[in-house]
Design a protein around this motif. Sequence first.
Motif, PDB file in Angstrom:
ATOM      1  N   SER A 191       0.850  -1.199   0.000  1.00 59.57           N
ATOM      2  CA  SER A 191       0.000   0.000   0.000  1.00 59.57           C
ATOM      3  C   SER A 191       0.882   1.243   0.000  1.00 59.57           C
ATOM      4  CB  SER A 191      -0.941   0.015   1.199  1.00 59.57           C
ATOM      5  OG  SER A 191      -0.227   0.179   2.413  1.00 59.57           O
ATOM      6  N   PHE A 192       0.341   2.331  -0.555  1.00 60.21           N
ATOM      7  CA  PHE A 192       1.086   3.581  -0.696  1.00 60.21           C
ATOM      8  C   PHE A 192       0.198   4.745  -0.243  1.00 60.21           C
ATOM      9  CE2 PHE A 192       2.801   0.611  -3.737  1.00 60.21           C
ATOM     10  CZ  PHE A 192       4.162   0.869  -3.812  1.00 60.21           C
ATOM     11  N   PRO A 193       0.030   4.946   1.070  1.00 68.12           N
ATOM     12  CA  PRO A 193      -0.837   6.039   1.513  1.00 68.12           C
ATOM     13  C   PRO A 193      -0.247   7.407   1.176  1.00 68.12           C
ATOM     14  CG  PRO A 193       0.286   5.011   3.380  1.00 68.12           C
ATOM     15  CD  PRO A 193       0.589   4.173   2.188  1.00 68.12           C
ATOM     16  N   ASN A 194      -1.126   8.336   0.806  1.00 71.10           N
ATOM     17  CA  ASN A 194      -0.701   9.724   0.636  1.00 71.10           C
ATOM     18  C   ASN A 194      -0.532  10.359   2.008  1.00 71.10           C
ATOM     19  OD1 ASN A 194      -0.932   9.784  -2.272  1.00 71.10           O
ATOM     20  ND2 ASN A 194      -3.148   9.840  -1.997  1.00 71.10           N
ATOM     21  N   SER A 195       0.369  11.328   2.085  1.00 70.58           N
ATOM     22  CA  SER A 195       0.560  12.023   3.358  1.00 70.58           C
ATOM     23  C   SER A 195       0.950  13.470   3.106  1.00 70.58           C
ATOM     24  CB  SER A 195       1.634  11.342   4.210  1.00 70.58           C
ATOM     25  OG  SER A 195       2.933  11.594   3.685  1.00 70.58           O
ATOM     26  N   MET A 196       0.713  14.304   4.111  1.00 66.73           N
ATOM     27  CA  MET A 196       1.159  15.692   4.082  1.00 66.73           C
ATOM     28  C   MET A 196       2.038  15.917   5.303  1.00 66.73           C
ATOM     29  SD  MET A 196       0.845  18.929   5.480  1.00 66.73           S
ATOM     30  CE  MET A 196      -0.744  19.323   6.178  1.00 66.73           C
ATOM     31  N   VAL A 197       3.256  16.388   5.067  1.00 66.40           N
ATOM     32  CA  VAL A 197       4.196  16.635   6.155  1.00 66.40           C
ATOM     33  C   VAL A 197       4.510  18.129   6.209  1.00 66.40           C
ATOM     34  CG1 VAL A 197       5.224  14.338   6.089  1.00 66.40           C
ATOM     35  CG2 VAL A 197       6.162  16.126   4.633  1.00 66.40           C
ATOM     36  N   ASP A 198       4.686  18.654   7.414  1.00 63.37           N
ATOM     37  CA  ASP A 198       4.929  20.086   7.534  1.00 63.37           C
ATOM     38  C   ASP A 198       5.735  20.399   8.787  1.00 63.37           C
ATOM     39  OD1 ASP A 198       4.906  22.784   7.116  1.00 63.37           O
ATOM     40  OD2 ASP A 198       2.751  23.067   7.403  1.00 63.37           O
ATOM     41  N   ARG A 199       6.944  20.834   8.577  1.00 69.82           N
ATOM     42  CA  ARG A 199       7.791  21.395   9.641  1.00 69.82           C
ATOM     43  C   ARG A 199       8.993  22.021   8.961  1.00 69.82           C
ATOM     44  NH1 ARG A 199       9.613  18.839  15.501  1.00 69.82           N
ATOM     45  NH2 ARG A 199       8.472  20.554  16.466  1.00 69.82           N
ATOM     46  N   ILE A 200       9.162  23.317   9.097  1.00 68.61           N
ATOM     47  CA  ILE A 200      10.304  23.987   8.484  1.00 68.61           C
ATOM     48  C   ILE A 200      11.571  23.536   9.201  1.00 68.61           C
ATOM     49  CG2 ILE A 200      11.413  26.203   8.011  1.00 68.61           C
ATOM     50  CD1 ILE A 200       8.604  27.426   7.844  1.00 68.61           C
ATOM     51  N   THR A 201      12.484  22.962   8.438  1.00 64.01           N
ATOM     52  CA  THR A 201      13.697  22.372   9.004  1.00 64.01           C
ATOM     53  C   THR A 201      14.903  22.811   8.189  1.00 64.01           C
ATOM     54  OG1 THR A 201      12.394  20.440   9.688  1.00 64.01           O
ATOM     55  CG2 THR A 201      14.798  20.204   9.710  1.00 64.01           C
ATOM     56  N   PRO A 202      15.588  23.859   8.622  1.00 64.67           N
ATOM     57  CA  PRO A 202      16.790  24.295   7.889  1.00 64.67           C
ATOM     58  C   PRO A 202      17.894  23.244   7.969  1.00 64.67           C
ATOM     59  CG  PRO A 202      16.018  25.980   9.432  1.00 64.67           C
ATOM     60  CD  PRO A 202      15.293  24.714   9.763  1.00 64.67           C
ATOM     61  N   ARG A 203      18.845  23.354   7.061  1.00 61.91           N
ATOM     62  CA  ARG A 203      20.022  22.488   7.166  1.00 61.91           C
ATOM     63  C   ARG A 203      20.775  22.854   8.443  1.00 61.91           C
ATOM     64  NH1 ARG A 203      20.776  23.986   1.617  1.00 61.91           N
ATOM     65  NH2 ARG A 203      20.185  22.313   0.196  1.00 61.91           N
ATOM     66  N   PRO A 204      21.092  21.879   9.286  1.00 63.68           N
ATOM     67  CA  PRO A 204      21.840  22.204  10.506  1.00 63.68           C
ATOM     68  C   PRO A 204      23.248  22.673  10.183  1.00 63.68           C
ATOM     69  CG  PRO A 204      21.593  19.820  10.255  1.00 63.68           C
ATOM     70  CD  PRO A 204      20.767  20.448   9.183  1.00 63.68           C
ATOM     71  N   ASP A 205      23.716  23.664  10.926  1.00 69.89           N
ATOM     72  CA  ASP A 205      25.074  24.164  10.730  1.00 69.89           C
ATOM     73  C   ASP A 205      25.795  24.221  12.070  1.00 69.89           C
ATOM     74  OD1 ASP A 205      24.029  26.367  12.047  1.00 69.89           O
ATOM     75  OD2 ASP A 205      23.861  27.593  10.233  1.00 69.89           O
TER      76      ASP A 205
END
Length: 447
Positions: A191-205
């Motif tokens: 199975s291949f459920p659709n999803s929505m993901v949301d969290r602003i995640t900058p590249r760590p430095d």
Amino acid sequence: MGAFHRAHQAAYLHRLRLAGERRWRLVVGNIRNDDAETLRHLAASRGLYTLETVTPSGVHRFETIDAIDQIVPWRVDLADLISVGAHPDTRIISCTVTEAGYYLDGDALKLDDADIGADLRETARARPGSTLYGALLPILRQRMECSAGPLTVLSCDNLRHNGRRLRLGLLQFLDAAKQAHLADWVKTNVSFPNSMVDRITPRPDATVRARVRAATGREDPAAVMSESFIQWVVEDNFVAGRPAFERVGVQFVVTAAPYEEAKIRILNGSHSCIGWAGALAGFEFVHEAIQDERIRGLVADYVADVIPCLPAVGLNAYCETVLERFGNPYLKDTLSRIAQDSFSKFSGYVLPTIRDRIASGASIEGVAALPALLLRFLQRWNAGELFCHYQDGQSAQASARRICASTDPVAALVSDAALFGNLGSDHRIADAVHAKLASIDAAMNRR
């Protein structure tokens, strides 16, 4: 194994473990030899790492994430990753790549892409490839041959209808690889459920590592940071069981379409607008660019064109939340990160609104600013005058060079099928982009 996975999916599993649910184990690995140093540090820390979150008002929180049980070292033959994926105890394969990493033009797999071609040749030699499809094929084939049972493949990316389209892309890859028996097995067992993901995640430095050290006294080379906001909406279509993520805030729904449409068009589309406009204005970070009244005006005009195309309610409040998140000065999210993969982002985030408004006979004055900004962004990059770094696929950058070299760059832009699909012949688009270029040039020359 990237920053987004560790700030999002792994963080949710950590929350679930804190709530007393420890029946699920997370095994992680990369299909390419990316970020080997982070992988090594995570292995040394037995999977533990620090997640720093920060609110728009500057409240920082530092948490040790204990979600990863096993780190699979990268090998060119992916043997260890294939073994884990094919094990009967594995019930979900979650993948986080990028929009460009699906190699899709609409619902069609780009079989003429060099990476896909290389993976098909590797598959013919019974070797894994380096794309998502080239890695999934040997995992699923071994799973089928060992009768390991059904499986869910869970896409966690900013791709519209991500699960459905991943399934379509995989089946087309299997067809091209002459794997009909495996394709039949996938249709019945995966199975291949659709999803929505949301969290602003900058590249760590290095600054993330320094703040973690100052706050906790620990040296953590694998630390990651993100905004405090988090959301995950998933279609409840799991054929082999799933964690009870609803206990920690995940929304399980019948269809993720309304959520993903609002998020992709408003948040991701506005993000791209800020990325291109901010780079032209000489900014480095998203929070700097969104404070510029010229750029805020472009975003507002774009969103005003988007909202009538969406069926969901409460969008004005959502838009206000998005702008507040963009203005978070503590994230230090770079315009270079936002501007990468501009071709696939434009076609995924922006084109649907142009298409909807053209179809309804509505004005495209607001949304036309985005292709105009993209053109000026590409022209600055082509001339070596861009402050930020632009990273995109080889075919996209070749198209960008061709557009910039044209005697009529606007016509070349709108006729590019990767950007505008079959809309390129509609004169209303070229006319609107021409009109926007003059106002954008005048505005961006003021500082």
